[in-house]
Design a protein around this motif. Structure first.
Motif, PDB file in Angstrom:
ATOM      1  N   GLY A 106       0.817  -1.212   0.000  1.00  0.00           N
ATOM      2  CA  GLY A 106       0.000   0.000   0.000  1.00  0.00           C
ATOM      3  C   GLY A 106       0.844   1.253   0.000  1.00  0.00           C
ATOM      4  O   GLY A 106       0.558   2.227  -0.709  1.00  0.00           O
ATOM      5  N   SER A 107       1.913   1.243   0.806  1.00  0.00           N
ATOM      6  CA  SER A 107       2.813   2.394   0.874  1.00  0.00           C
ATOM      7  C   SER A 107       3.495   2.639  -0.466  1.00  0.00           C
ATOM      8  O   SER A 107       3.604   3.781  -0.931  1.00  0.00           O
ATOM      9  CB  SER A 107       3.866   2.157   1.968  1.00  0.00           C
ATOM     10  N   VAL A 108       3.954   1.569  -1.103  1.00  0.00           N
ATOM     11  CA  VAL A 108       4.632   1.700  -2.401  1.00  0.00           C
ATOM     12  C   VAL A 108       3.657   2.204  -3.459  1.00  0.00           C
ATOM     13  O   VAL A 108       3.971   3.121  -4.232  1.00  0.00           O
ATOM     14  CB  VAL A 108       5.247   0.346  -2.817  1.00  0.00           C
ATOM     15  N   ALA A 109       2.442   1.632  -3.498  1.00  0.00           N
ATOM     16  CA  ALA A 109       1.445   2.052  -4.483  1.00  0.00           C
ATOM     17  C   ALA A 109       1.049   3.512  -4.282  1.00  0.00           C
ATOM     18  O   ALA A 109       0.786   4.236  -5.253  1.00  0.00           O
ATOM     19  CB  ALA A 109       0.210   1.156  -4.391  1.00  0.00           C
ATOM     20  N   LYS A 110       1.020   3.958  -3.034  1.00  0.00           N
ATOM     21  CA  LYS A 110       0.659   5.349  -2.760  1.00  0.00           C
ATOM     22  C   LYS A 110       1.725   6.310  -3.266  1.00  0.00           C
ATOM     23  O   LYS A 110       1.453   7.468  -3.580  1.00  0.00           O
ATOM     24  CB  LYS A 110       0.448   5.548  -1.257  1.00  0.00           C
ATOM     25  N   GLN A 111       2.957   5.848  -3.362  1.00  0.00           N
ATOM     26  CA  GLN A 111       4.057   6.705  -3.816  1.00  0.00           C
ATOM     27  C   GLN A 111       4.175   6.748  -5.336  1.00  0.00           C
ATOM     28  O   GLN A 111       4.525   7.789  -5.898  1.00  0.00           O
ATOM     29  CB  GLN A 111       5.380   6.205  -3.226  1.00  0.00           C
ATOM     30  N   VAL A 112       3.887   5.613  -6.010  1.00  0.00           N
ATOM     31  CA  VAL A 112       4.164   5.550  -7.453  1.00  0.00           C
ATOM     32  C   VAL A 112       2.975   5.103  -8.291  1.00  0.00           C
ATOM     33  O   VAL A 112       3.077   5.026  -9.517  1.00  0.00           O
ATOM     34  CB  VAL A 112       5.359   4.611  -7.736  1.00  0.00           C
ATOM     35  N   GLY A 113       1.844   4.794  -7.650  1.00  0.00           N
ATOM     36  CA  GLY A 113       0.654   4.448  -8.413  1.00  0.00           C
ATOM     37  C   GLY A 113       0.763   3.149  -9.174  1.00  0.00           C
ATOM     38  O   GLY A 113       1.191   2.122  -8.632  1.00  0.00           O
ATOM     39  N   SER A 114       0.410   3.174 -10.443  1.00  0.00           N
ATOM     40  CA  SER A 114       0.265   1.950 -11.248  1.00  0.00           C
ATOM     41  C   SER A 114       1.570   1.228 -11.538  1.00  0.00           C
ATOM     42  O   SER A 114       1.551   0.082 -11.991  1.00  0.00           O
ATOM     43  CB  SER A 114      -0.427   2.282 -12.577  1.00  0.00           C
ATOM     44  N   ILE A 115       2.715   1.864 -11.311  1.00  0.00           N
ATOM     45  CA  ILE A 115       3.985   1.180 -11.606  1.00  0.00           C
ATOM     46  C   ILE A 115       4.540   0.449 -10.378  1.00  0.00           C
ATOM     47  O   ILE A 115       5.713   0.062 -10.360  1.00  0.00           O
ATOM     48  CB  ILE A 115       5.047   2.147 -12.171  1.00  0.00           C
ATOM     49  N   ALA A 116       3.703   0.227  -9.353  1.00  0.00           N
ATOM     50  CA  ALA A 116       4.152  -0.495  -8.157  1.00  0.00           C
ATOM     51  C   ALA A 116       4.768  -1.855  -8.473  1.00  0.00           C
ATOM     52  O   ALA A 116       5.804  -2.217  -7.898  1.00  0.00           O
ATOM     53  CB  ALA A 116       3.004  -0.633  -7.167  1.00  0.00           C
ATOM     54  N   PRO A 117       4.175  -2.662  -9.396  1.00  0.00           N
ATOM     55  CA  PRO A 117       4.819  -3.955  -9.709  1.00  0.00           C
ATOM     56  C   PRO A 117       6.240  -3.790 -10.242  1.00  0.00           C
ATOM     57  O   PRO A 117       7.133  -4.575  -9.905  1.00  0.00           O
ATOM     58  CB  PRO A 117       3.889  -4.554 -10.777  1.00  0.00           C
ATOM     59  N   GLU A 118       6.451  -2.752 -11.079  1.00  0.00           N
ATOM     60  CA  GLU A 118       7.784  -2.511 -11.617  1.00  0.00           C
ATOM     61  C   GLU A 118       8.760  -2.100 -10.513  1.00  0.00           C
ATOM     62  O   GLU A 118       9.950  -2.442 -10.546  1.00  0.00           O
ATOM     63  CB  GLU A 118       7.741  -1.430 -12.698  1.00  0.00           C
ATOM     64  N   ILE A 119       8.255  -1.384  -9.502  1.00  0.00           N
ATOM     65  CA  ILE A 119       9.099  -0.969  -8.380  1.00  0.00           C
ATOM     66  C   ILE A 119       9.581  -2.198  -7.608  1.00  0.00           C
ATOM     67  O   ILE A 119      10.758  -2.295  -7.236  1.00  0.00           O
ATOM     68  CB  ILE A 119       8.324  -0.017  -7.442  1.00  0.00           C
ATOM     69  N   TYR A 120       8.676  -3.151  -7.392  1.00  0.00           N
ATOM     70  CA  TYR A 120       9.083  -4.379  -6.698  1.00  0.00           C
ATOM     71  C   TYR A 120      10.085  -5.171  -7.522  1.00  0.00           C
ATOM     72  O   TYR A 120      10.993  -5.811  -6.966  1.00  0.00           O
ATOM     73  CB  TYR A 120       7.853  -5.238  -6.370  1.00  0.00           C
ATOM     74  N   VAL A 147      -6.037   3.808  -9.974  1.00  0.00           N
ATOM     75  CA  VAL A 147      -5.235   4.387  -8.905  1.00  0.00           C
ATOM     76  C   VAL A 147      -4.701   5.769  -9.285  1.00  0.00           C
ATOM     77  O   VAL A 147      -4.495   6.634  -8.438  1.00  0.00           O
ATOM     78  CB  VAL A 147      -4.078   3.434  -8.522  1.00  0.00           C
ATOM     79  N   GLU A 148      -4.512   6.000 -10.594  1.00  0.00           N
ATOM     80  CA  GLU A 148      -3.983   7.299 -11.042  1.00  0.00           C
ATOM     81  C   GLU A 148      -5.042   8.402 -10.971  1.00  0.00           C
ATOM     82  O   GLU A 148      -4.706   9.591 -11.066  1.00  0.00           O
ATOM     83  CB  GLU A 148      -3.465   7.178 -12.477  1.00  0.00           C
ATOM     84  N   LEU A 149      -6.313   8.025 -10.813  1.00  0.00           N
ATOM     85  CA  LEU A 149      -7.393   9.013 -10.776  1.00  0.00           C
ATOM     86  C   LEU A 149      -7.744   9.462  -9.358  1.00  0.00           C
ATOM     87  O   LEU A 149      -8.581  10.340  -9.177  1.00  0.00           O
ATOM     88  CB  LEU A 149      -8.647   8.434 -11.449  1.00  0.00           C
ATOM     89  N   LEU A 150      -7.123   8.875  -8.359  1.00  0.00           N
ATOM     90  CA  LEU A 150      -7.438   9.206  -6.969  1.00  0.00           C
ATOM     91  C   LEU A 150      -7.052  10.646  -6.644  1.00  0.00           C
ATOM     92  O   LEU A 150      -6.015  11.147  -7.089  1.00  0.00           O
ATOM     93  CB  LEU A 150      -6.698   8.265  -6.016  1.00  0.00           C
ATOM     94  N   ILE A 189       2.156 -11.310  -6.163  1.00  0.00           N
ATOM     95  CA  ILE A 189       1.201 -10.705  -5.223  1.00  0.00           C
ATOM     96  C   ILE A 189       0.866  -9.271  -5.621  1.00  0.00           C
ATOM     97  O   ILE A 189      -0.305  -8.872  -5.674  1.00  0.00           O
ATOM     98  CB  ILE A 189       1.769 -10.746  -3.792  1.00  0.00           C
ATOM     99  N   VAL A 190       1.890  -8.478  -5.895  1.00  0.00           N
ATOM    100  CA  VAL A 190       1.650  -7.072  -6.256  1.00  0.00           C
ATOM    101  C   VAL A 190       0.923  -6.988  -7.592  1.00  0.00           C
ATOM    102  O   VAL A 190       0.045  -6.133  -7.788  1.00  0.00           O
ATOM    103  CB  VAL A 190       2.988  -6.294  -6.294  1.00  0.00           C
ATOM    104  N   PHE A 191       1.240  -7.870  -8.522  1.00  0.00           N
ATOM    105  CA  PHE A 191       0.579  -7.898  -9.835  1.00  0.00           C
ATOM    106  C   PHE A 191      -0.929  -8.097  -9.677  1.00  0.00           C
ATOM    107  O   PHE A 191      -1.732  -7.344 -10.233  1.00  0.00           O
ATOM    108  CB  PHE A 191       1.189  -9.014 -10.689  1.00  0.00           C
TER     109      PHE A 191
END
Length: 461
Positions: free
Chosen positions: A31-45, A184-187, A253-255
């Motif tokens: 959740g923390s990672v997705a809040k920082q980068v949105g839809s590219i969270a899987p790529e961040i992991y 997530v990008e529309l929030l 999991i993130v995917f």
């Protein structure tokens, strides 16, 4: 022969690494990672996994030269001498204590959430923290049989919860065709501004470090190399393989979470954010239950292992011998109490903010991630100041280019990291320094190591 059969073989080392790494991180950080980068969270992991893999290869390379238990402490001492090893040993204890504090905060907040108590109330979390530490002390007093039972239960719980999450997610995606990734990008926040900030280099780095927390733990596996069969041969193969398996689970999991319900992943106040993704109450309960078992089990392991870092330093004469004193049941009680104090103080200084202390827990390990690659290069060229095994098996590609890559990535992340943001608070709409957090880290990384140096100097004198 009997002694060899009691040591850990190749696959046991792989499983030990998986158990050491998979803990609270993947249940708490998405959740923390997705809040920082949105839809590219899987790529961040995926990026965090690559960084962890590079470091794992570097630590594995170091294990081909030094088989003495102690991991980063032993490698640094062998490469650069006693003084450098002393600092790594002291700060490694601090890093382990902070990591325990993160894990304890996670299990306390999850338990409070299940009991429907306010997890944002500091007094509730602090009281829960103290209760947890008393329970862990009692378990330690009960001996190894109880410890092994809880550790095994933790392994089953964590793997069950993670595999269930991936399988259930893939089933939903394949049967319904759901893909809500773009939502997530529309929030927006209360002011109508986009909740997900524009991606900057600093934001990208901070997100990678947040995700990297879920991969930490591999650096401590070699601490028990003395209890492994042929560590110079098995560790270099086992560490990268284990990280690859873990990366596959995490990215899966993130995917699925980001395609099923990324909005809940970002906005949920639940401690176990993965549970918020699934609307089914039974599935949600199973994920939370598995996470709680996993987090509690890894807290039991931390309560057993972390005080023994300080105990080992006391046995080597680096800190007062009182920290090596054990009870009749084999508990290093004074080391335990000091470790508990550090495990509580750091999270309290960050007001039990999970994102903040997870990031600091990752950063606190970076001293090792700078010195170990340098140590491997030193070993390869035979410039070490301490003892390495006779006729070590050198490998230029793994020892030099990989070590330089690990060092370069570490320095880049440290240089681009948003330091000020992690040591500040929002008070009445204003950003002010978090002096409690600054003082806590200063004590851990300056005062404590200096105290260890002075104690050793006085003993020598």
């Amino acid at each position: 022969m009997k002694e060899k059969s009691q040591k850990l073989g190749f696959w046991s080392i792989v499983l030990l690494t998986i158990n050491a790494v998979i803990g609270t991180g993947i249940f708490l950080s998405p959740g923390s990672v997705a809040k920082q980068v949105g839809s590219i969270a899987p790529e961040i992991y995926f990026c965090a996994a690559l960084f962890a893999a590079c470091l794992a290869v570097t630590f594995a390379s170091a294990s081909r030269y030094v088989v003495k238990s102690g991991a980063a402490y032993a490698y640094t001492e062998a490469a650069f001498g006693e003084n450098a090893g002393l600092y790594v040993g002291a700060t490694r204890f601090v890093a382990a204590s902070i990591a325990w504090g993160v894990m304890a905060t996670g299990v306390v907040k999850t338990a409070l959430q299940i009991l429907r108590l306010d997890t944002s109330k500091i007094s509730n979390v602090t009281l829960g923290f103290l209760c947890l530490m008393v329970i862990l002390l009692i378990i330690n007093f009960c001996g190894m049989r109880v410890f092994r039972f809880v550790s095994n239960l933790s392994t089953v719980g964590k793997l069950g919860a993670l595999v269930l999450t991936v399988v259930a997610g893939l089933f939903l995606i394949l049967t319904t065709g759901v893909n809500r990734l773009a939502e997530v990008e529309l929030l927006t926040n209360d002011a109508g501004e986009k909740l997900i900030p524009a991606l900057t280099t600093g934001g990208f780095v901070t997100a990678v470090i947040s995700a990297f927390y879920a991969f930490t733990g591999f650096e401590s596996v070699a601490s028990g190399s003395g209890d492994m069969e042929n560590p110079e041969k098995n560790l270099p193969r086992a560490l990268p393989l284990a990280i690859g398996i873990i990366a596959l689970i995490y990215c899966g999991i993130v995917f699925v979470a980001m395609r099923i319900d990324p909005v809940s992943l970002v906005t949920s106040k639940d401690v176990v954010v993965l549970a918020a993704v699934f609307p089914n109450p039974l599935l949600k309960g199973l994920i939370v239950g598995g996470a709680l078992v996993s987090m509690f089990g890894i807290n039991v392991a931390a309560s057993f292992l972390t005080p023994r870092v300080l105990e080992a330093m006391a046995s080597d004469g680096l800190v007062p011998p009182i920290f090596a004193k054990r009870t009749e049941s084999g508990v290093p009680i004074y080391a335990f109490l000091l470790t508990v104090a550090l495990a509580i103080i750091i999270p309290m200084a960050f007001r039990y903010d999970m994102r903040g202390i997870m990031i600091i827990s990752s950063i606190s390990r970076f001293v090792q991630f700078v010195l170990v690659p340098l140590a491997v290069i030193t070993f390869y060229y035979g410039k070490n100041r301490g003892e390495v095994i006779p006729n070590p098996k050198r490998n230029f590609v793994l020892d030099v280019p990989f070590s330089l890559l690990s060092l370069g990535l570490t320095v880049f992340l440290l240089a681009k990291f948003k330091w000020a943001a992690q040591f500040s608070l929002q008070v009445d709409g204003k950003t002010v320094p978090n002096y409690y957090a600054i003082v806590a880290m200063f004590i851990g990384y300056v005062v404590l190591p200096v105290g260890v140096y002075l104690y050793r100097a006085r003993k020598k004198a």
